[in-house]
Design a protein around this motif. Structure first.
Motif, PDB file in Angstrom:
ATOM      1  N   UNK A  11       6.926  -4.033   2.486  1.00  0.00           N
ATOM      2  CA  UNK A  11       7.596  -2.816   1.893  1.00  0.00           C
ATOM      3  C   UNK A  11       9.082  -2.890   1.997  1.00  0.00           C
ATOM      4  N   UNK A  12       9.790  -2.703   0.889  1.00  0.00           N
ATOM      5  CA  UNK A  12      11.358  -2.422   0.919  1.00  0.00           C
ATOM      6  C   UNK A  12      11.863  -1.708   1.920  1.00  0.00           C
ATOM      7  N   UNK A  13      11.207  -0.509   2.191  1.00  0.00           N
ATOM      8  CA  UNK A  13      11.626   0.425   3.349  1.00  0.00           C
ATOM      9  C   UNK A  13      10.364   0.887   3.872  1.00  0.00           C
ATOM     10  N   UNK A  14      10.787   1.267   5.240  1.00  0.00           N
ATOM     11  CA  UNK A  14       9.560   1.831   5.828  1.00  0.00           C
ATOM     12  C   UNK A  14      10.164   3.266   6.726  1.00  0.00           C
ATOM     13  N   UNK A  15       9.501   4.393   6.144  1.00  0.00           N
ATOM     14  CA  UNK A  15      10.361   5.617   6.319  1.00  0.00           C
ATOM     15  C   UNK A  15       9.480   6.715   7.000  1.00  0.00           C
TER      16      UNK A  15
END
Ligand code: NAD
Ligand code: DAU
Length: 367
Positions: A11-15
């Motif tokens: 995942x490019x980001x994990x928010x």
């Protein structure tokens, strides 16, 4: 530092979005999971009286969505989720949000809004500062309110809240939000923590819990129940469509400099009584009642204790620096909102009957 499950590296980001089952949080979760299929969005919500999984049911099966029922005041639970996904962003909306409740029970406001925010800050700081690249590429976005600035007088219409207006909260709710903002700033100043803050005006739109003025009154008009207007209805609020608020959060989360804060509002001030009349006109129009048929429902009741007279947000900084502006005018926003509540009667009925609580207690009992 322990090895993170490989799955997270895709995942490019994990928010984490805290409070993603509430009103504004659900709109933000919906926007993020749909707009960023390469991001993993983790909805962390305790499902208190106003958290409702139905608010995000339409995106719950998307591959980049996760839900965790957890309390933001529980350090171990929060730290475990941050670690499990190697989270690099937190957008924090979970809160006790209703002013009237804060007047009758201030303690839960201090616990959730102050200690809960501090717990999240500390858990994020502990995990991020131990990571190889430290705070680089990390972001903590604290979602706050214009109520931290106090109240403006009616006879000075030129006055508005800017980012440099001194804090002067009046209600236990706004005092708790102001305190949480101060903790966020303290983390920035003390540890160089990568946080930003937004302070927004009154939101309206679909999925708002019907203790708040607009959904409560829409429902009461339909049901021909009294509309309890506090005092003389002269207090002024600055209304913004919720979709425009979450678009602003998206922008600030991605583009603001560390330590920045932005005011968000629609330059859209209405006295409560004028707003209630406009709401009656719109509901009556949509359900084919004669114009003004429900004006008789307006009932002036005892004023809210310490009722702030006027809020007005100057949002020129976010427009100037990040190019944000509201997309909907109020007439259209109100039309869409009324239409949504009229066509989602089962959502409202589940809340007013309490049925939604049985549903999620069963569904999430063991989480
Ligand atoms: P809401 O009351 O609709 O939702 C709050 C959510 O937080 C719920 O899903 C609830 O279950 C969750 N929550 C509460 N306590 C929790 C805890 N201890 N742990 C985890 N989750 C918990 O609120 P909203 O109106 O959507 O507001 C969201 C945020 O935006 C709040 O921080 C509020 O202060 C801020 N805000 C709201 C407005 C507005 O007009 N509603 C305007 C400006 C800022
Ligand atoms: O300004 C942002 C804030 O807006 C958010 O931080 C809060 O979370 C959110 O609840 C909202 O606070 P308000 O107190 O302004 O919203 P509320 O919908 O409760 O009330 C709007 C106005 O209407 C306020 O002046 C009080 C009045 N009111 C409210 C209710 C529920 C009534 O006259 N009668 C009512 O029954």
């Amino acid at each position: 530092m322990e090895i993170i499950d490989n799955i997270n590296t895709n995942w490019a980001r994990r928010i984490i979005v805290t409070g993603g089952a509430g009103f504004i949080g659900s709109h933000l979760v919906r926007r993020l999971v749909q707009r960023y299929p390469n991001y993993l969005i983790i909805n962390l919500d305790a499902l208190t009286y106003c958290g409702n999984p139905a608010n995000v049911a339409d995106v719950a099966d998307l591959p980049n969505y996760r839900f965790h029922r957890a309390d933001i005041t529980d350090y171990e639970a929060v730290a475990a989720i941050i670690k499990q996904y190697n989270v690099d962003g937190i957008i924090h909306l979970a809160a006790e949000s209703h002013v009237d409740r804060s007047i009758s029970d201030p303690f839960i406001f201090a616990k959730t809004n102050v200690l809960g925010t501090l717990t999240l800050l500390q858990a994020a700081k502990d995990w991020w500062s131990a990571s190889p690249d430290g705070f680089s590429g990390k972001r903590f976005h604290h979602v706050s309110t214009d109520e931290v600035f106090g109240a403006l007088p009616l006879d000075r219409p030129e006055l508005m809240f800017s980012e440099t207006t001194p804090y002067a909260p009046h209600s236990p709710y706004s005092a708790s939000k102001a305190s949480s903002d101060h903790f966020v700033r303290a983390f920035v100043d003390t540890y160089g923590f990568p946080a930003v803050i937004t302070n927004c005006s009154n939101n309206y739109g679909p999925y708002q819990f019907p203790e708040k003025l607009i959904p409560l009154f829409i429902n009461n008009i339909v049901e021909r129940r009294p509309l309890p207007v506090y005092g003389q209805g002269l207090n002024v609020r600055d209304w913004l469509y919720v979709g425009d608020h979450v678009a602003a959060i998206d922008l600030v989360f991605h583009q603001a400099a560390n330590g920045a804060s932005y005011n968000i509002g629609g330059f859209n001030q209405w006295s409560n009584i004028d707003l209630v009349r406009a709401l009656i006109a719109e509901v009556d129009r949509q359900i084919n009642r004669p114009d003004g048929a429900d004006l008789d429902l307006i009932t002036f009741v005892k004023d809210r204790a310490g009722h702030d007279m006027r809020y007005a947000i100057d949002s020129s900084r976010i427009s100037r620096e990040l190019g944000w502006k509201p997309s909907l005018d109020f007439e259209e926003g109100l039309r869409i909102t009324v239409q949504w509540y009229l066509s989602h009667k089962e959502w409202m009925d589940e809340i007013t009957s309490g049925a939604y609580r049985e549903y999620y207690d069963k569904m999430y009992k063991n989480r």
